[in-house]
Design an enzyme around this catalytic site. Sequence first.
Site, PDB file in Angstrom:
ATOM      1  N   SER A 141       0.866  -1.179   0.000  1.00 50.67           N
ATOM      2  CA  SER A 141       0.000   0.000   0.000  1.00 50.67           C
ATOM      3  C   SER A 141       0.904   1.230   0.000  1.00 50.67           C
ATOM      4  O   SER A 141       2.100   1.135   0.320  1.00 50.67           O
ATOM      5  CB  SER A 141      -0.856  -0.003   1.276  1.00 50.67           C
ATOM      6  OG  SER A 141      -1.477   1.242   1.490  1.00 50.67           O
ATOM      7  N   TYR A 154      -3.169  -1.191  10.277  1.00 57.10           N
ATOM      8  CA  TYR A 154      -3.078  -1.368   8.817  1.00 57.10           C
ATOM      9  C   TYR A 154      -1.701  -0.911   8.319  1.00 57.10           C
ATOM     10  O   TYR A 154      -1.048  -1.610   7.537  1.00 57.10           O
ATOM     11  CB  TYR A 154      -4.198  -0.580   8.127  1.00 57.10           C
ATOM     12  CG  TYR A 154      -4.263  -0.795   6.628  1.00 57.10           C
ATOM     13  CD1 TYR A 154      -4.924  -1.901   6.097  1.00 57.10           C
ATOM     14  CD2 TYR A 154      -3.664   0.096   5.746  1.00 57.10           C
ATOM     15  CE1 TYR A 154      -4.980  -2.108   4.722  1.00 57.10           C
ATOM     16  CE2 TYR A 154      -3.709  -0.101   4.378  1.00 57.10           C
ATOM     17  CZ  TYR A 154      -4.374  -1.206   3.864  1.00 57.10           C
ATOM     18  OH  TYR A 154      -4.420  -1.407   2.498  1.00 57.10           O
TER      19      TYR A 154
HETATM   20  N1  LIG Z   1      -8.851  -0.395  -1.820  1.00 59.42           N
HETATM   21  C1  LIG Z   1      -7.850   0.417  -1.482  1.00 59.42           C
HETATM   22  O1  LIG Z   1      -8.025   1.636  -1.394  1.00 59.42           O
HETATM   23  C2  LIG Z   1      -6.471  -0.153  -1.235  1.00 59.42           C
HETATM   24  C3  LIG Z   1      -5.391   0.721  -1.104  1.00 59.42           C
HETATM   25  C4  LIG Z   1      -4.113   0.208  -0.885  1.00 59.42           C
HETATM   26  C5  LIG Z   1      -3.941  -1.163  -0.768  1.00 59.42           C
HETATM   27  N2  LIG Z   1      -5.017  -1.987  -0.891  1.00 59.42           N
HETATM   28  C6  LIG Z   1      -4.790  -3.425  -0.743  1.00 59.42           C
HETATM   29  O2  LIG Z   1      -5.208  -4.082  -1.918  1.00 59.42           O
HETATM   30  C7  LIG Z   1      -5.642  -5.416  -1.588  1.00 59.42           C
HETATM   31  C8  LIG Z   1      -6.974  -5.683  -2.242  1.00 59.42           C
HETATM   32  O3  LIG Z   1      -7.918  -4.781  -1.714  1.00 59.42           O
HETATM   33  P1  LIG Z   1      -9.316  -4.482  -2.440  1.00 59.42           P
HETATM   34  O4  LIG Z   1      -9.408  -3.031  -2.575  1.00 59.42           O
HETATM   35  O5  LIG Z   1      -9.484  -5.361  -3.621  1.00 59.42           O
HETATM   36  O6  LIG Z   1     -10.315  -4.907  -1.252  1.00 59.42           O
HETATM   37  P2  LIG Z   1     -11.613  -5.801  -1.240  1.00 59.42           P
HETATM   38  O7  LIG Z   1     -12.213  -5.606   0.099  1.00 59.42           O
HETATM   39  O8  LIG Z   1     -12.430  -5.561  -2.460  1.00 59.42           O
HETATM   40  O9  LIG Z   1     -11.003  -7.293  -1.381  1.00 59.42           O
HETATM   41  C9  LIG Z   1     -10.274  -7.911  -0.374  1.00 59.42           C
HETATM   42  C10 LIG Z   1     -10.595  -9.404  -0.445  1.00 59.42           C
HETATM   43  O10 LIG Z   1      -9.788 -10.099   0.510  1.00 59.42           O
HETATM   44  C11 LIG Z   1     -10.595 -11.131   1.048  1.00 59.42           C
HETATM   45  N3  LIG Z   1     -10.058 -11.598   2.317  1.00 59.42           N
HETATM   46  C12 LIG Z   1     -10.069 -10.929   3.507  1.00 59.42           C
HETATM   47  N4  LIG Z   1      -9.517 -11.695   4.451  1.00 59.42           N
HETATM   48  C13 LIG Z   1      -9.134 -12.855   3.863  1.00 59.42           C
HETATM   49  C14 LIG Z   1      -8.500 -14.027   4.329  1.00 59.42           C
HETATM   50  N5  LIG Z   1      -8.130 -14.157   5.604  1.00 59.42           N
HETATM   51  N6  LIG Z   1      -8.262 -15.023   3.448  1.00 59.42           N
HETATM   52  C15 LIG Z   1      -8.636 -14.910   2.137  1.00 59.42           C
HETATM   53  N7  LIG Z   1      -9.234 -13.810   1.637  1.00 59.42           N
HETATM   54  C16 LIG Z   1      -9.492 -12.800   2.497  1.00 59.42           C
HETATM   55  C17 LIG Z   1     -11.967 -10.491   1.197  1.00 59.42           C
HETATM   56  O11 LIG Z   1     -12.983 -11.465   1.360  1.00 59.42           O
HETATM   57  C18 LIG Z   1     -12.065  -9.710  -0.095  1.00 59.42           C
HETATM   58  O12 LIG Z   1     -12.671 -10.476  -1.127  1.00 59.42           O
HETATM   59  C19 LIG Z   1      -5.623  -5.490  -0.061  1.00 59.42           C
HETATM   60  O13 LIG Z   1      -4.449  -6.138   0.369  1.00 59.42           O
HETATM   61  C20 LIG Z   1      -5.624  -4.041   0.364  1.00 59.42           C
HETATM   62  O14 LIG Z   1      -5.039  -3.851   1.639  1.00 59.42           O
HETATM   63  C21 LIG Z   1      -6.268  -1.526  -1.135  1.00 59.42           C
END
Ligand SMILES: NC(=O)c1ccc[n+]([C@@H]2O[C@H](COP(=O)([O-])OP(=O)(O)OC[C@H]3O[C@@H](n4cnc5c(N)ncnc54)[C@H](O)[C@@H]3O)[C@@H](O)[C@H]2O)c1
Length: 255
Positions: A141, A154
């Site tokens: 991130s 986080y």
């Molecule tokens: N969305 C943002 O703004 C953002 C910014 C920076 C980084 N990220 C990172 O990007 C990645 C994807 O995020 P996203 O935006 O697609 O979020 P999202 O919430 O759409 O998807 C995250 C997925 O992870 C799954 N998950 C959670 N815990 C789990 C576990 N223990 N085992 C298996 N699956 C699990 C959830 O069910 C969900 O489907 C994450 O690592 C997040 O931290 C997101």
Amino acid sequence: MSQSAGSYIVTGAAGGVGAAAVRQIADRGGNVMAVDLDHATLARAVDAGSGGGELVLRPADASREDDVRAYVAEAVDRWGGLAGVFNIAGIEGEFAMSGEASTANYDRVMSVNARSVFLNLKYVIPVLVKGGGGAVVSTGSHLAWHGAATLGAYCASKHAVMGLTRAAALEYATSGIRVNCVCPSAVDTAMGARVSAAINPDDVSLGRQVLIDQAPNGRLATPDEVAAAGVWLLLDAPSHINGILVPVDGGQAAA
Ligand SMILES: NC(=O)c1ccc[n+]([C@@H]2O[C@H](COP(=O)([O-])OP(=O)(O)OC[C@H]3O[C@@H](n4cnc5c(N)ncnc54)[C@H](O)[C@@H]3O)[C@@H](O)[C@H]2O)c1
């Protein structure tokens, strides 16, 4: 290095970035084991793409050692080996000041965001070594190298992903294994919407605007852009690229 096929594990596969990554790998002809917490969500979110590879929907918790050991073994049984893993599973957890945050939230966020990466490195890398090489991409991130108020756990978890990535990259550099990381700022996904709501519970669109204003190009990342950066690191990046963190943030890391 450009690969058109191979077998990959994607965690967090039912989420915004995860589903995009599964489709992009599948479109390239890769076999994909799509891992997320429950089958119904996976079945709704994930599609097999146009490349003719096999798609396996695997409900599992990527932060539980028994689950990771089992799905890696299943992938090896099914495909005879692996070309890589894309660690995407993540949660933002609760929003709370450090003096008020719950220990349970800290443990949960560290477990899902960092322990899951540790476990997938632990079980996938020996398979890659045995097969003569491969790639690992994890999802950090902007908060892998910055702080954000009310998101201490986080931030800590994403700094940990950076450390795990760099250590493993050094350890396996002579084994033909590249270990890298994508680092998005705000992405237009369910998580992005939850963060917007936390910033301004009374007006989510104003919360979203705060995130947009942080990006020099004035918009959120799309899930496809984040997935594409990871898939590039997984399948296409030159073999000399190892141990890097790729910002996918409209220029935010340049500030
Ligand atoms: N969305 C943002 O703004 C953002 C910014 C920076 C980084 N990220 C990172 O990007 C990645 C994807 O995020 P996203 O935006 O697609 O979020 P999202 O919430 O759409 O998807 C995250 C997925 O992870 C799954 N998950 C959670 N815990 C789990 C576990 N223990 N085992 C298996 N699956 C699990 C959830 O069910 C969900 O489907 C994450 O690592 C997040 O931290 C997101």
